[in-house]
Write a protein that holds these residues in place. Structure first.
Motif, PDB file in Angstrom:
ATOM      1  N   GLU A   1       7.036   1.592 -21.514  1.00  0.00           N
ATOM      2  CA  GLU A   1       7.438   1.393 -22.896  1.00  0.00           C
ATOM      3  C   GLU A   1       8.910   1.048 -23.014  1.00  0.00           C
ATOM      4  N   ALA A   2       9.739   1.627 -22.164  1.00  0.00           N
ATOM      5  CA  ALA A   2      11.172   1.375 -22.270  1.00  0.00           C
ATOM      6  C   ALA A   2      11.517  -0.082 -21.983  1.00  0.00           C
ATOM      7  N   LEU A   3      10.705  -0.733 -21.116  1.00  0.00           N
ATOM      8  CA  LEU A   3      10.984  -2.120 -20.775  1.00  0.00           C
ATOM      9  C   LEU A   3      10.120  -3.083 -21.561  1.00  0.00           C
ATOM     10  N   GLY A   4       9.104  -2.590 -22.236  1.00  0.00           N
ATOM     11  CA  GLY A   4       8.194  -3.466 -22.928  1.00  0.00           C
ATOM     12  C   GLY A   4       7.393  -4.326 -21.975  1.00  0.00           C
ATOM     13  N   ALA A   5       7.158  -3.858 -20.744  1.00  0.00           N
ATOM     14  CA  ALA A   5       6.437  -4.620 -19.743  1.00  0.00           C
ATOM     15  C   ALA A   5       5.532  -3.677 -18.964  1.00  0.00           C
ATOM     16  N   THR A   6       4.902  -4.191 -17.918  1.00  0.00           N
ATOM     17  CA  THR A   6       4.016  -3.378 -17.105  1.00  0.00           C
ATOM     18  C   THR A   6       4.475  -3.421 -15.655  1.00  0.00           C
ATOM     19  N   VAL A   7       4.048  -2.423 -14.909  1.00  0.00           N
ATOM     20  CA  VAL A   7       4.279  -2.398 -13.474  1.00  0.00           C
ATOM     21  C   VAL A   7       2.923  -2.157 -12.817  1.00  0.00           C
ATOM     22  N   GLU A   8       2.653  -2.918 -11.765  1.00  0.00           N
ATOM     23  CA  GLU A   8       1.395  -2.799 -11.037  1.00  0.00           C
ATOM     24  C   GLU A   8       1.691  -2.288  -9.642  1.00  0.00           C
ATOM     25  N   ILE A   9       1.085  -1.167  -9.297  1.00  0.00           N
ATOM     26  CA  ILE A   9       1.308  -0.529  -8.005  1.00  0.00           C
ATOM     27  C   ILE A   9      -0.005  -0.554  -7.238  1.00  0.00           C
ATOM     28  N   THR A  10       0.011  -1.096  -6.025  1.00  0.00           N
ATOM     29  CA  THR A  10      -1.185  -1.169  -5.181  1.00  0.00           C
ATOM     30  C   THR A  10      -0.924  -0.391  -3.902  1.00  0.00           C
ATOM     31  N   VAL A  11      -1.823   0.540  -3.569  1.00  0.00           N
ATOM     32  CA  VAL A  11      -1.680   1.385  -2.385  1.00  0.00           C
ATOM     33  C   VAL A  11      -2.793   1.049  -1.406  1.00  0.00           C
ATOM     34  N   THR A  12      -2.422   0.826  -0.151  1.00  0.00           N
ATOM     35  CA  THR A  12      -3.400   0.570   0.904  1.00  0.00           C
ATOM     36  C   THR A  12      -3.190   1.614   1.994  1.00  0.00           C
ATOM     37  N   ASN A  13      -4.189   2.459   2.259  1.00  0.00           N
ATOM     38  CA  ASN A  13      -4.120   3.504   3.281  1.00  0.00           C
ATOM     39  C   ASN A  13      -4.912   3.063   4.509  1.00  0.00           C
ATOM     40  N   LYS A  14      -4.256   2.973   5.669  1.00  0.00           N
ATOM     41  CA  LYS A  14      -4.916   2.596   6.916  1.00  0.00           C
ATOM     42  C   LYS A  14      -4.261   3.320   8.083  1.00  0.00           C
ATOM     43  N   SER A  15      -5.096   4.000   8.870  1.00  0.00           N
ATOM     44  CA  SER A  15      -4.657   4.590  10.148  1.00  0.00           C
ATOM     45  C   SER A  15      -3.409   5.449  10.012  1.00  0.00           C
ATOM     46  N   GLY A  16      -3.394   6.317   8.995  1.00  0.00           N
ATOM     47  CA  GLY A  16      -2.278   7.227   8.833  1.00  0.00           C
ATOM     48  C   GLY A  16      -1.026   6.593   8.287  1.00  0.00           C
ATOM     49  N   LEU A  17      -1.123   5.364   7.802  1.00  0.00           N
ATOM     50  CA  LEU A  17       0.020   4.676   7.230  1.00  0.00           C
ATOM     51  C   LEU A  17      -0.366   4.135   5.854  1.00  0.00           C
ATOM     52  N   ALA A  18       0.547   4.244   4.899  1.00  0.00           N
ATOM     53  CA  ALA A  18       0.279   3.794   3.536  1.00  0.00           C
ATOM     54  C   ALA A  18       1.276   2.709   3.149  1.00  0.00           C
ATOM     55  N   ARG A  19       0.738   1.609   2.615  1.00  0.00           N
ATOM     56  CA  ARG A  19       1.584   0.535   2.110  1.00  0.00           C
ATOM     57  C   ARG A  19       1.544   0.574   0.584  1.00  0.00           C
ATOM     58  N   ILE A  20       2.715   0.642  -0.039  1.00  0.00           N
ATOM     59  CA  ILE A  20       2.830   0.684  -1.501  1.00  0.00           C
ATOM     60  C   ILE A  20       3.461  -0.625  -1.953  1.00  0.00           C
ATOM     61  N   ALA A  21       2.690  -1.442  -2.648  1.00  0.00           N
ATOM     62  CA  ALA A  21       3.188  -2.725  -3.164  1.00  0.00           C
ATOM     63  C   ALA A  21       3.473  -2.567  -4.646  1.00  0.00           C
ATOM     64  N   ILE A  22       4.707  -2.867  -5.037  1.00  0.00           N
ATOM     65  CA  ILE A  22       5.135  -2.745  -6.437  1.00  0.00           C
ATOM     66  C   ILE A  22       5.323  -4.149  -6.996  1.00  0.00           C
ATOM     67  N   GLN A  23       4.468  -4.523  -7.936  1.00  0.00           N
ATOM     68  CA  GLN A  23       4.611  -5.800  -8.619  1.00  0.00           C
ATOM     69  C   GLN A  23       5.662  -5.615  -9.698  1.00  0.00           C
TER      70      GLN A  23
END
Length: 870
Positions: A549-571
């Motif tokens: 709300e503060a920015l008037g926009a959206t953020v998209e977060i995608t998490v991929t969990n593989k083999s004990g490692l997590a990738r966090i992609a922030i759009q």
């Protein structure tokens, strides 16, 4: 036209040709009209603007012919082409108009009408506006499926009513202001309680006819109305098998009958403001009904109408308005004309006397049914107090804001074209519906034309970019091996002596603000049963879309969990670029704010990053998987599966709360944590818990008491207090507690009075008083001066209604008047002193319609004067 009634009716029918909204393309359809409380002004609205007419000139043929008598008094130009509804305020000082997605408030400033306020929270066209009977609220409904309730003095939004799944096209207050009815294109009529704004009843079918009770299309407006006595509600656009009718339901939403006879759907109703005497001696209400067949009918019961006027418009009737005396009725329609029906004295019956109407309202709704009045003042001081209490500031706050609001710009020429009803969208994406042209009048009993499917398309209550709220976190029952400790039972009879909620409160309140969050880390933890919460799980696709709300926009977060490692992609948002972050472990929860992004791992770690991927905090150990994760601006909050709460301030890298147990809040198996947040001022933590029976409660941790304090709950006491007949304001709080009550407002348990059957006849009043006292105690402990003072005033008003409580009221006022440093609300922390609360109590008591309360006010003021002399 012709009269479908007996020859004994001699009413006069007037169609003033000069009352019109002309455009370069010809007369424009008039969508709405209203008559002020004085009965001398008629206001109409149509595409392009609002016009105010001299209503007395319309009724007086001699004045109408005189060239010196006024006709058109004012033109209020619109900035757009869509004006759907206009209504005078109860005192005639304001005009509320629905213009596109805005509600405009007009007032006479200086020598001209000016727009002094613009209410712009609806996202699509507003269809109806209505002032409450006491003039304290303004309601508006829109095709965005929402109903907004505004404060009629400050014009601040008080609450939003959600529940309709289609366009909301009509609203109506009952004459005592306790219920608000709404009707939408979803084929339902909803009845809302105004004490807590909860939907009391949804009417979909009558049970006596085949199919739904209300049609879902065909009508541009759905102007339903309550009868003048408030006992019956008249729902429009109704069907009974294949007939177009008006459905009549009582205050509980139960079907009572139909008003039948119109050959096309009924679009509007309006109650005569005057009650009339029946031959039997009782009082009856009169209702006007207008339909798309161009016919007007007047009813005083469901048997048959008093009179029917057919073909008075070349098209449908859009709106109706009675003069204050109830002897003339104005109506407008799609053909752009206004018709006035004047009734001869006695045609509608003998008007009831004011005292008879007051007696009826006292009988139906109690001493505070909205019509009760006090007797003659017993002293000059009482008269002065009443005048001061009833004075309401109107123009000053609005005039001060006119510089920022501006004035309405002249309207551009608009062509009014009638097309078949359909849904359209403007260039900016807003939904809009247009009125439909009328087919030839259908014969009685003919089937109604089905509405196009697009007319009932529901608008989501929230933006599609918003994620659905996370599912509540269940708290399963403790394992069988866990020791169960039963609470010690209370003795059968216990005598408890408690002081007044005001006594000694100042000594506590002055230090409460500092104590609330001063958690003693060295203090031993309380002994409690082990609490186990389910860990969060990401969606199958690992994606989270969150509105910032503060920015008037959206953020998209995608998490991929593989083999004990997590990738966090922030759009990234508009202020940040996309990035990828890798962390060790399996991420099971993510949350974001305009400041940062947080991620929690199953192995008990919390990571905090900026939107550009920069790490803001080191990996934080919380001792277990996250059961709830929240980010509030620059604060990160986490509740683990072992029911421990952690909170950190990101910018200062400090802990707000560390390993704080919420086990005491999860007092029974089956509890669910629905939400948590941190107070902006003192960082006190709040948790919202759903109990096993579905009721919610909110708890706040009090650092001075080292305990969780229940600040709001949908328990039996609150439910019964809301249903009590005494006219005290259960929404008296205006501070922090009021906001918490609003969070629970849509889920108040409707337990009624069943729980009182086990007690004596005075239990209902006792529940109400106990509820008020509990609110005072919570407000004092929470250091909320606004809530504390408001509830103390409510307590004084409540005690004044009972003769046996008057001594208690005197003691309460004496405590408030006592000199010294024992303030109810400590000035050093809240700025609301004891004398200010006392003055509020005296002002409120002076305005009550009870002379006993006003005598106590006189006594108190005399004592204060004597104390000052001493």
């Amino acid at each position: 036209f012709f009269f479908a009634a007996s020859a004994k009716h001699a009413m006069k029918f007037v169609r003033p040709a000069w009352v019109t909204h002309d455009t370069p393309q010809g007369p424009s359809g008039i969508y709405s009209l209203d008559i002020n409380a004085a009965g001398d002004r008629l206001v109409t609205c149509a595409p392009g603007g609002i016009r105010i007419w001299d209503y007395s000139t319309i009724l007086d043929e001699a004045r109408e012919k005189s060239p010196t008598c006024p006709r058109l008094l004012s033109k209020l130009q619109s900035t757009s082409g869509t004006l759907n509804c206009v209504r005078w305020s109860k005192d005639g000082s304001y005009l509320a108009c629905a213009e596109e997605s805005k509600v405009l408030i007009w007032a006479f400033v200086g020598t001209a009408w000016q727009c002094v306020q613009r209410l712009q929270l609806h996202t699509h066209d507003v269809m109806h506006v209505e002032w409450s009977p006491d003039g304290r609220h303004l309601a508006s409904c829109s095709v965005d499926n929402l109903i907004h309730i505004w404060d009629a003095t400050s014009f601040v939004l008080k609450t939003t009513l959600r529940g309709h799944h289609g366009l909301v096209k009509g609203i109506s207050w009952d004459p005592v202001g306790r219920l608000l009815a709404s009707q939408g294109a979803d084929g339902t009529v909803r009845i809302w309680r105004t004490d807590d704004w909860v939907c009391e009843r949804t009417v979909r079918d009558t049970g006596y006819s085949k199919g739904p009770a209300f049609s879902k299309g065909e009508c541009y407006f759905l102007r339903l109305s309550w009868a003048a006595d408030g006992m019956m509600l008249f729902g429009v656009n109704a069907v009974n098998n294949t007939k177009c009718v008006v459905h009549v339901v009582d205050r509980k939403g139960e079907y009572k009958g139909d008003l039948a006879g119109h050959a096309a759907p009924v679009e509007c109703t309006r109650p005569n403001p005057v009650l009339f005497r029946e031959p039997s001696g009782g009082l009856r209400a009169v209702m006007a009904v207008g339909g798309q067949d161009g016919a007007l009918s007047i009813w005083a019961g469901a048997a048959r109408p008093i009179v029917v006027l057919q073909h008075i418009f070349r098209g449908g009737i859009f709106d109706l308005a009675w003069a204050p005396g109830g002897q003339s009725l104005a109506c407008c329609g799609v053909d752009g004309s206004v018709c006035i029906v004047e009734f001869e004295p006695g045609e509608l019956g003998e008007p009831a006397r004011a005292e008879d109407t007051d007696a009826l309202f006292r009988k139906l709704y109690g001493a505070h049914g909205g019509k009760a009045v006090a007797g003659l003042p017993e002293s000059v001081s009482q008269l002065d107090a009443e005048e001061a209490a009833t004075a309401r500031p109107r123009m000053a706050p609005l005039a001060a804001r006119m510089a920022t609001n501006g004035h309405a710009a002249p309207a551009q020429p608009t062509t009014f074209v009638i097309t078949p009803q359909q849904e359209s969208r403007t260039k900016d994406g807003r939904r809009r519906i247009v009125p439909s042209t009328l087919a030839p009048a259908q014969p009685a009993g003919g089937a109604a034309t089905p509405a196009p499917a697009t007319a009932t398309t529901a608008i989501p209550a929230a933006s599609s970019a918003m994620p659905a709220p996370p599912p509540p976190v269940a708290a399963p029952a403790p394992a069988a091996s866990a020791p169960a400790v039963a609470p010690a039972p209370l003795p059968a009879t216990a005598a408890v002596v408690a002081a007044s909620p005001m006594v000694g409160s100042a000594k506590r309140l002055a230090a409460n603000r500092a104590k609330r969050v001063a958690i003693d880390e060295a203090a031993p933890a309380a002994v409690e049963a082990p609490a186990a919460l389910d860990a969060l799980h990401l969606p199958d696709n690992g994606r989270l879309v969150q509105q910032l709300e503060a920015l008037g926009a959206t953020v998209e977060i995608t998490v991929t969990n593989k083999s004990g490692l997590a990738r966090i992609a922030i759009q990234g948002t508009d202020r940040a670029k996309s990035c990828e972050i890798f962390v060790g472990g399996t991420v099971n929860a993510v949350a974001a704010s305009a400041r940062c992004v947080a991620a929690a791992c199953l192995r008990g770690m919390v990571h905090v990053f900026a939107h550009n991927g920069d790490r803001l905090l080191p990996a934080l150990c919380v001792g277990g998987p996250a059961a709830l994760l929240r980010v509030q601006r620059d604060c990160v909050m986490c509740v683990t599966s072992s029911a421990r709460l952690f909170a950190w301030h990101v910018d200062t890298m400090t802990a707000l709360h560390t390993d704080l147990s919420i086990g005491p809040v999860l007092s029974e198996p089956g509890c669910r944590i629905r939400d948590m947040w941190i107070a902006e001022d003192d960082r006190a933590p709040f948790v919202r818990v759903q109990q096993r029976d579905g009721r919610d409660r909110i708890a706040m941790y009090h650092g001075g008491l080292r305990a969780w304090m229940e600040v709001a709950a949908n328990d039996a006491m609150r439910s019964l207090a809301f249903h009590a007949r005494e006219a005290f304001d259960t929404r008296a709080g205006i501070g922090r507690l009021a906001a918490l009550e609003n969070r629970l407002g849509s889920a108040v348990a409707a337990s009624g009075a069943a729980g009182l059957l086990e007690f004596d006849e005075n239990a209902e009043a006792g529940v109400s008083l106990s509820y008020i006292d509990s609110r005072i105690a919570v407000a004092v402990a929470a250091a909320s001066a606004a809530d504390a003072s408001a509830w103390i005033v409510t307590r004084a008003k409540f005690l004044s209604q009972y003769e046996h409580q008057l001594d208690r009221l005197r003691r309460m006022l004496a405590d408030l008047a006592r000199a010294g440093d024992a303030d109810v609300c400590a000035p050093a922390t809240t700025g609301v002193a004891r004398q200010a609360v006392l003055e509020k109590c005296l002002t409120a008591l002076a305005a009550l319609p009870t002379r006993a309360a006003q005598r106590i006010v006189d006594e108190c003021r005399q004592n204060l004067a004597e104390m000052e002399q001493c």
